[in-house]
Scaffold this active site. Structure first.
Site: not given
Ligand code: HPA
Ligand code: ZN
Length: 335
Positions: A20, A18, A279-280, A198, A201
Site C-alpha cells: 500500500h 502487495h 504490505d505497509d 484482501h 487476513e
C-alpha cells in the site's frame, strides 16, 4: 548459513505485489510533510511516532494509517512518497511492483484524483526510465465504506483507467465481507480491470470463498486463514491462486503469534502459490528483504523455498507471459 540465504534473497530479482503506497510513508517523511502542509500531528517527534506503532489487530493499525495519510496533500507529496518507495525497491532488487492506493482515503479529504494520480504516476514513470523498475497500479476500495462510495470512486477513476491495472478491496475486514462489493467488482471486470481482494487476513475462510466466487478475483491478498479449511486449500492449489503473503505485517497485526509460527513454509509444502510482500513497510518493520530476512531467521526457510517464492511473485504478477519469462530466466540463471 543464514547470512548466505539472506544474501541470496537480497540478490534475486523480485516482484512485489502487495504494497500500500500510503503504508510506505516513513515517520521522517510524515513529519516533513506535516510541516510543509501545516498539519498538526499528535506526536512531538519522529521517535514518538515509531513508538506508537504497537498494534493488537488490523484496526489498531488502520486508525494510525488513516491519520498518517492526512499529511499527503499535494502532487509533490505523492511523488515524494512514491519515489522514496521506488528507491527502496531499487536498493533491494525489487524490479517489478504492483502498488495499491486508497483513493477514498484522499478524496474524503478533498484531495482529488488529479493530485494523487499525478504524483504517483510521475514517480512510476521516472522509475521505469531511470531505475528500470516496471510497475502497475491497483486501486483499492475501502470496505468499511459502502458499495455506493466504491462505485462513485470507480466513476471518478474513469479518466485514469489507462494507468490502473486492477481493483482491490482493503481496510477493516471483519464485518465487511466481499459479497457486499459484487456490483462494483462486476463493473470493474466489465471495464477490463483485473481484480484482487484482501481476504482471510482476519476474516474467516468464507470471505476467501466469496472473493473467489462473487468477486472473481485473480489473486487473494494475505489469505492466511484459508489454511483452516482443507477443501479451500485444495481449490486454491488446483487453481494456482496467488496468495500475496506479508510476514512482518502478519506478526505486527497478530495474525501470527510469533514469526517462527509463520505458515509460509507450510503453504509452499501444501502446493499453495504464495509469495512474499511487505504490505505497509513503514509501519511493520521493513521492506521486501527485511521480510525475507525475518523468515530466514525464524522459520528455517531454505534455498529452494526462496527461489520458489521469488518465482511465484513474478508468475502471479499482471505482467505479460513474455515479460514473466524474461524475469524467470534471470532467476533460473542464478541457481
Ligand atoms: N489489511 C487491510 N487493509 C489495509 C492493510 C492490510 O494489511 N494495509 C493497508 N490497508
Ligand atoms: Zn494489505
Amino acid at each position: 548459513m543464514t547470512s548466505e540465504l539472506k544474501q541470496l534473497a537480497a540478490q534475486l530479482p523480485k516482484a512485489e505485489l502487495h504494497i500500500h503506497i500510503e503504508g510506505s510513508l516513513e515517520p521522517a517523511m510524515m513529519f516533513e510533510l506535516a510541516a510543509r502542509n501545516d498539519v498538526t500531528l499528535p506526536y512531538p517527534d519522529v521517535e514518538s511516532i515509531t513508538k506508537a506503532y504497537n498494534f493488537n489487530c488490523l484496526q489498531d493499525f488502520l486508525d494510525l494509517y488513516y491519520q498518517g495519510m492526512s499529511v499527503l496533500q499535494t502532487k509533490q507529496d505523492f511523488f515524494d512518497l512514491t519515489w522514496a518507495y521506488l528507491l527502496r525497491c531499487h536498493q533491494q532488487n525489487v524490479v517489478h511492483c504492483e502498488i495499491f492506493f486508497d483513493p477514498q482515503g484522499h478524496t474524503e479529504r478533498d484531495v482529488g484524483f488529479e493530485v494523487f494520480m499525478g504524483g504517483i504516476c510521475k514517480a512510476l514513470d521516472k522509475a521505469e526510465s531511470e531505475l528500470g523498475i516496471s510497475s502497475k497500479l491497483i486501486m483499492c476500495f475501502l470496505r468499511h465504506l459502502d458499495e455506493q462510495s466504491a462505485l462513485d470512486t470507480l466513476d471518478a477513476a474513469n479518466p485514469y483507467l489507462d494507468r490502473i491495472a486492477a481493483v482491490g478491496l482493503d481496510s477493516s475486514e471483519r464485518g465487511h465481507p466481499p459479497r457486499l462489493f459484487q456490483n462494483v467488482f462486476a463493473r470493474a471486470a466489465g471495464l477490463g480491470l483485473k481484480r484482487v481482494a484482501h481476504a482471510g487476513e482476519e476474516g474467516p475462510p468464507d470471505y476467501v470463498y466469496e472473493a473467489l466466487d462473487l468477486l472473481q478475483v485473480d489473486r487473494i491478498d494475505h489469505g492466511n486463514r484459508s489454511l483452516e479449511d482443507e477443501e479451500l486449500v485444495k481449490r486454491l492449489v488446483a487453481a494456482k491462486m496467488p496468495l500475496t503473503v506479508c510476514p512482518q505485517s502478519n506478526l505486527r497485526l497478530a495474525v501470527v503469534g510469533d514469526m517462527s509460527d509463520h505458515p509460509i513454509r507450510e503453504m509452499l509444502a501444501l502446493g499453495l502459490n504464495a509469495c512474499v510482500n511487505s504490505d505497509d513497510p513503514a509501519y511493520f518493520g521493513g521492506y521486501m528483504n527485511e521480510n525475507y530476512n525475518a523468515l530466514i531467521d525464524a522459520t528455517g526457510l531454505t534455498h529452494d523455498e526462496i527461489f520458489q517464492l521469488t518465482i511465484n511473485g513474478f508468475e502471479s504478477s499482471f505482467l505479460s507471459p513474455s515479460e514473466k519469462q524474461a524475469h524467470l530466466d534471470r532467476i533460473n540463471a542464478m541457481r
